[in-house]
Scaffold this motif. Sequence first.
Motif, PDB file in Angstrom:
ATOM      1  N   ALA A  21       0.807  -1.220   0.000  1.00  0.00           N
ATOM      2  CA  ALA A  21       0.000   0.000   0.000  1.00  0.00           C
ATOM      3  C   ALA A  21       0.841   1.270   0.000  1.00  0.00           C
ATOM      4  N   PRO A  22       1.888   1.368   0.855  1.00  0.00           N
ATOM      5  CA  PRO A  22       2.677   2.604   0.836  1.00  0.00           C
ATOM      6  C   PRO A  22       3.325   2.853  -0.509  1.00  0.00           C
ATOM      7  N   ALA A  23       3.831   1.793  -1.150  1.00  0.00           N
ATOM      8  CA  ALA A  23       4.484   1.942  -2.444  1.00  0.00           C
ATOM      9  C   ALA A  23       3.498   2.430  -3.485  1.00  0.00           C
ATOM     10  N   MET A  24       2.275   1.843  -3.448  1.00  0.00           N
ATOM     11  CA  MET A  24       1.256   2.260  -4.404  1.00  0.00           C
ATOM     12  C   MET A  24       0.830   3.703  -4.153  1.00  0.00           C
ATOM     13  N   ALA A  25       0.731   4.087  -2.894  1.00  0.00           N
ATOM     14  CA  ALA A  25       0.297   5.435  -2.545  1.00  0.00           C
ATOM     15  C   ALA A  25       1.332   6.472  -2.969  1.00  0.00           C
ATOM     16  N   GLN A  26       2.606   6.077  -3.054  1.00  0.00           N
ATOM     17  CA  GLN A  26       3.666   7.011  -3.380  1.00  0.00           C
ATOM     18  C   GLN A  26       3.873   7.155  -4.887  1.00  0.00           C
ATOM     19  N   GLU A  27       3.154   6.415  -5.681  1.00  0.00           N
ATOM     20  CA  GLU A  27       3.287   6.540  -7.129  1.00  0.00           C
ATOM     21  C   GLU A  27       2.864   7.942  -7.556  1.00  0.00           C
ATOM     22  N   PRO A  28       3.763   8.738  -8.189  1.00  0.00           N
ATOM     23  CA  PRO A  28       3.406  10.119  -8.551  1.00  0.00           C
ATOM     24  C   PRO A  28       2.323  10.167  -9.621  1.00  0.00           C
ATOM     25  N   LEU A  29       1.479  11.166  -9.524  1.00  0.00           N
ATOM     26  CA  LEU A  29       0.379  11.350 -10.474  1.00  0.00           C
ATOM     27  C   LEU A  29       0.855  12.200 -11.646  1.00  0.00           C
ATOM     28  N   ARG A  30       0.527  11.780 -12.825  1.00  0.00           N
ATOM     29  CA  ARG A  30       0.887  12.535 -14.026  1.00  0.00           C
ATOM     30  C   ARG A  30      -0.105  13.674 -14.220  1.00  0.00           C
TER      31      ARG A  30
END
Length: 325
Positions: A21-30
């Motif tokens: 979850a933390p890794a997915m949450a940290q994915e930057p938004l384009r």
Amino acid sequence: MTFYRDIASYLLAFVLAFNLAPAMAQEPLRLRLGVGPSCVEEVMCLMKARPDLTPGQGKDYLLDITPFRAGDIRFQAYVAGQIDGGTTSFSTLMLSALKGIRTTTVAAISKESNRTYSTSFLSLTEGGINSAKDLKGKVIGIPGLRNTFELIARAELSKIGLNPDRDVRLVVVPTQVMEQALRDQKISIGAFVQPFYANAIAGGGVKVLFNSINTLGLAEEFNIFFQPEFLKSHDRVIRSFLSDFVASTKYYIANTGKARKALLASKMVEIPASVFIGMANLEPVPDARPSPADWEKMQDWMFKLGFMDQKVDINSMIDTSYLPN
């Protein structure tokens, strides 16, 4: 036994989901933004050229800037969902609202100013045009119809009692050839934006007849807008982006020369360095807060001159809550 295997599977799935979850949450938004040609919105391009000024870039968002040579093409991409937002003038945003195009303005980038630069109409120094009163029977060059340039021309003519439909001829002249048309006397005056204004002034033999801010009595802004639904879905990211934008604006104001050199090095600017480095441009808005009062004044002009057949609710189009305090 099956029961315990199922319990173990559920526990394993839970642990994996928790760790991922933390890794997915940290994915930057384009952030897909449409801007004008050749980095006319300098701070936006500076954020791309100098990511070290923007701590949220790469962590919270990825800045995806697409230049458009015409505002109508930019809005076609916006309506088609090809960009999430962009930059444009508040007059364009209000006219778009009348067409049913929903936008939310979150920040002001820059504004017309007599301290720096305001969209100007130039005439030849020796052309016999010394004030707008001399324009009766003359030809006025503008880059397009039913836009801010035509509005400024009509407003100036109406203020001195000339009828824009009978007393002058408004003709469309591409921005790139406006100076040549003026010098060849195919037009009596023409509307000039940067860098074409700077080139014309440097060439000599021309003068400012009137400009936007003096004619309209307001400072038109260029703003950042987004799809309303996009904003609601990405509150944290938008706040991070705008925090970086305000910080980059303050850097640009304090270090304009360095900022422009960075833009030239990035190859995003198509203007020659000899012109660009010292070129006057629209005045940056330090706190990025739009001016509803100037929006209202512009709307009054557009309604008076027939550019709008009804008024829009300006307050519903602006949301400054995403800006840093």
